[in-house]
Design a protein around this motif. Structure first.
Motif, PDB file in Angstrom:
ATOM      1  N   GLY A 158       0.926  -1.146   0.318  1.00 31.59           N
ATOM      2  CA  GLY A 158       0.410  -0.387   0.067  1.00 31.59           C
ATOM      3  C   GLY A 158       0.797   1.205  -0.215  1.00 31.59           C
ATOM      4  N   LEU A 159       2.027   1.284   1.270  1.00 31.50           N
ATOM      5  CA  LEU A 159       2.795   2.418   1.043  1.00 31.50           C
ATOM      6  C   LEU A 159       3.709   1.901  -0.291  1.00 31.50           C
ATOM      7  CD1 LEU A 159       3.483   4.221   3.080  1.00 31.50           C
ATOM      8  CD2 LEU A 159       5.349   3.099   4.363  1.00 31.50           C
ATOM      9  N   VAL A 183      -7.181   3.631  -0.315  1.00 33.26           N
ATOM     10  CA  VAL A 183      -8.084   4.973  -0.716  1.00 33.26           C
ATOM     11  C   VAL A 183      -6.993   5.910  -1.108  1.00 33.26           C
ATOM     12  CG1 VAL A 183      -9.688   6.586  -0.502  1.00 33.26           C
ATOM     13  CG2 VAL A 183      -9.718   4.593   0.676  1.00 33.26           C
ATOM     14  N   CYS A 184      -5.728   5.952  -0.175  1.00 33.97           N
ATOM     15  CA  CYS A 184      -4.903   7.290  -0.824  1.00 33.97           C
ATOM     16  C   CYS A 184      -4.749   7.409  -2.006  1.00 33.97           C
ATOM     17  CB  CYS A 184      -3.943   7.355   0.134  1.00 33.97           C
ATOM     18  SG  CYS A 184      -3.183   9.067  -0.115  1.00 33.97           S
ATOM     19  N   TYR A 185      -4.468   5.589  -2.780  1.00 40.52           N
ATOM     20  CA  TYR A 185      -3.420   5.740  -4.309  1.00 40.52           C
ATOM     21  C   TYR A 185      -4.982   5.124  -4.967  1.00 40.52           C
ATOM     22  CZ  TYR A 185      -3.781   0.393  -2.835  1.00 40.52           C
ATOM     23  OH  TYR A 185      -4.198  -0.347  -3.010  1.00 40.52           O
ATOM     24  N   ASP A 195      12.770   6.366  -2.649  1.00 42.65           N
ATOM     25  CA  ASP A 195      13.576   5.328  -3.619  1.00 42.65           C
ATOM     26  C   ASP A 195      13.130   3.144  -2.857  1.00 42.65           C
ATOM     27  OD1 ASP A 195      13.491   6.582  -5.454  1.00 42.65           O
ATOM     28  OD2 ASP A 195      15.990   6.370  -5.583  1.00 42.65           O
ATOM     29  N   PHE A 196      13.252   3.793  -1.704  1.00 43.79           N
ATOM     30  CA  PHE A 196      13.151   2.739  -0.470  1.00 43.79           C
ATOM     31  C   PHE A 196      11.665   2.554  -0.778  1.00 43.79           C
ATOM     32  CE2 PHE A 196      12.364   1.719   3.888  1.00 43.79           C
ATOM     33  CZ  PHE A 196      13.113   0.157   4.100  1.00 43.79           C
ATOM     34  N   ILE A 197      10.552   3.584  -0.703  1.00 44.29           N
ATOM     35  CA  ILE A 197       9.526   3.463  -0.033  1.00 44.29           C
ATOM     36  C   ILE A 197       9.004   2.765  -1.711  1.00 44.29           C
ATOM     37  CG2 ILE A 197       7.179   4.212   0.876  1.00 44.29           C
ATOM     38  CD1 ILE A 197       8.919   5.641   2.170  1.00 44.29           C
ATOM     39  N   GLY A 198       8.783   3.540  -2.412  1.00 43.76           N
ATOM     40  CA  GLY A 198       8.658   2.685  -3.456  1.00 43.76           C
ATOM     41  C   GLY A 198       8.408   1.712  -4.035  1.00 43.76           C
TER      42      GLY A 198
END
Length: 574
Positions: free
Chosen positions: A258-259, A389-391, A489-492
């Motif tokens: 989700g993140l 919902v956010c994305y 970059d780490f999160i995505g």
């Protein structure tokens, strides 16, 4: 090209038959256990076993129906492709492998379908035959091979029971200590096929396949096979320590995916990460011991997720095969029908009342409040729901209502009615499918007693995700410079899992190979051993060659020498 229409009609017809059979089995409380004997040698029988109960038949009808719609959609989507008939045959084989896996109560026949899914998914991922597709296909099949090895090991362990038909002794196998070993292997196999952490890297990479394949894979076939296998094994593993670990892994997968979807710009990868998040939710509630609820969400999720991919395929086609959402602005003015269907599917994904996703997601989140879920799992589960919902808001903004950022001369329009017809059927199921299925799967509803503020917690999380999505897009637009931070970059990048799954696995082997090359091929080893051997070999070869070239003279000389020797011996003796 009429093969597409014929195949689609046959698949949808079989799906309707399967739905009727499933209704009959539910209301009559029946299960059919079919066994076909190929031949027998002495006391050994070679048989094929099929299980038709309400779970297998209703899942079978869902898979066949979505496959039929996807084949109909592919008639138009793959019209300009030179190998469209090959594509159709691959899709049919893919569906047959899934069918074999669904109706098998036997680990051997499950392995046939399981391996068939892995092999044909590799052929479909590399369908476009470029370097990116080959890399994605290799990552996909090697990740799935881990699960195949686990299934093979569990087959070996099940030799101790005298039969591989695990369905026959579900009631007493859980009391055996040996079952824990089989449980670990089955959970490992399901985690690889359903791409749970740390095997999540292959799922976004598999987006290299054609979009109709993505719609099929991410809704009801490949990635759901692991969840379905665990649903079958759930009577053995419920209330065990293994399922509690699985629940934590599912929650972590939900949060990571989700993140990651909130920092991704590839439209298909965002929807793929959304699938990963929903699979995490299924694993979470399955680990809590509610297998029927996980199965319910598996079916409702299949409707709107396949619809999302089909709409994404039309968007990608219209924008000249461009998948970056930053180039897709203001498309709602040019493609109102596609955008409307896309948004309905998106709202069903978010769990908006009273669409298909609401009935399963809301129930799962409320049941989670009644279980002994720890605080971290509870927080991550609800946070991940808000991130969904956010994305979804992010996709809606960048694809539909932002400024038009593509080429000036472009022809944007809704696709032909072949595509729209299949999407219309899935749209109806995305709206009303959840309400229909809840009467079939959970006919007697247990009352969920919760205080009023907890009842509205799910709605509050959805609204919070909506506000967060609006704020994220607003602050992104306000920022004058956008530095690509390592943290983003780490999160995505799903927490470096793609790097760990590629460089982490083969990086060490490649470095060792480089060292061996520098030492053996480019160092003193080659000078001392290889080149000396070569020189000596050359000398010996030249000597032997001279011997062979002068063989007549040498043989004559040897013959004369032997005669002379014999004469000398004879004289000395006399």
């Amino acid at each position: 090209m009429n093969l597409f229409y014929i195949s689609s009609f046959i698949l949808i017809f079989l799906a309707l038959i399967g739905l009727g059979v499933s209704n009959f089995l539910i209301f009559q409380n029946l299960s059919f256990f079919l066994e076909y004997k190929f031949y027998g040698v002495n006391s050994a029988d070679f048989v094929m076993v099929f299980l038709l109960d309400w779970k297998s038949t209703i899942f079978l009808s869902t898979v066949l129906f979505i496959s039929g719609v996807v084949v109909l959609y592919s008639k138009s989507y793959m019209a300009s492709d030179l190998n469209s008939v090959r594509f159709l045959f691959l899709v049919i084989l893919f569906v047959l492998s899934m069918i074999l896996m669904i109706v098998s109560p036997n680990l051997i026949s499950i392995l046939l379908g399981w391996d068939g899914l892995g092999l044909i998914s590799y052929c479909l991922v590399i369908y476009y035959q470029n370097v990116k597709s080959y890399n994605a296909g290799m990552l996909t099949i090697l990740s799935n091979r881990v699960g195949d090895a686990a299934i093979l090991l569990s087959i070996a362990w099940m030799l101790n029971y005298g039969s591989w038909n695990f369905y026959l002794y579900l009631d007493f196998m859980d009391k055996d200590n040996m079952m824990s070993y089989i449980g670990v292997l089955v959970i490992l196999a399901a985690m690889t096929k359903s791409a749970q952490v740390p095997f999540s890297a292959w799922l976004p990479a598999a987006m290299a396949a054609p979009t109709p394949v993505s719609a099929l894979v991410h809704s009801s076939t490949l990635v759901t096979a692991g969840v379905y296998l665990l649903i079958r094994f759930s009577p053995l593993l419920e209330n065990s320590y293994l399922f509690k670990c699985l629940m934590m892994i599912g929650v972590l997968t939900m949060f990571v995916s989700g993140l990651g979807a909130n920092f991704e710009y590839d439209l298909k990868k965002i929807i793929a990460l959304s699938t990963l998040s929903q699979l995490g939710l299924m694993m979470c509630i399955l680990g809590a011991g509610f297998s029927n609820l996980a199965f319910f969400h598996l079916l409702t999720h299949a409707f709107f997720k396949s619809l999302l991919f089909l709409c994404a395929g039309i968007l990608i086609h219209s924008f000249g095969d461009m998948q970056d959402i930053r180039y897709m602005g203001n498309s709602v003015k040019f493609m109102p029908l596609t955008c409307g269907i896309f948004n309905v599917a998106n709202m069903a994904l978010c769990g908006l009342p009273f669409l298909a996703g609401f009935y399963s997601k809301d129930l799962i989140l409320e049941i989670n409040l009644m279980t002994s879920l720890n605080a971290l799992s509870f927080f991550l589960c609800y946070l991940s729901t808000g991130l969904t919902v956010c994305y979804s808001v992010r996709i809606f903004y960048w694809s539909f209502i932002s400024e038009f950022n593509f080429l000036t001369l472009i022809n944007l329009h809704d696709e032909d009615w072949t595509m729209i017809a299949g999407m219309g059927v899935l749209l109806a199921l995305s709206i009303a499918g959840g309400a229909g299925l809840i009467w079939l799967i959970i006919p007697i509803m247990e009352v969920v007693y919760l205080p009023m503020y907890l009842k509205f917690l799910v709605v509050g999380v959805i609204l919070a995700g909506l506000v967060l999505g609006i704020l994220v897009n607003y602050f992104y637009l306000l920022s004058t410079f956008r530095v690509q931070l390592k943290f983003l970059d780490f999160i995505g990048g799903i927490w470096f899992l793609p790097h760990l799954a590629t460089y982490g696995v083969n990086g060490g082997a490649l470095k060792m190979g480089e060292k061996f090359k520098s030492v053996l091929d480019l160092g003193w080893t080659e000078e001392l051993i290889v080149l000396n051997l070569e020189r000596n070999s050359r000398k010996f070869m030249s000597f032997y060659q001279v011997m062979h070239m002068n063989n007549l003279k040498i043989y004559t000389l040897i013959f004369v020498s032997w005669i002379f020797l014999v004469i000398m011996i004879y004289i000395s003796l006399v």
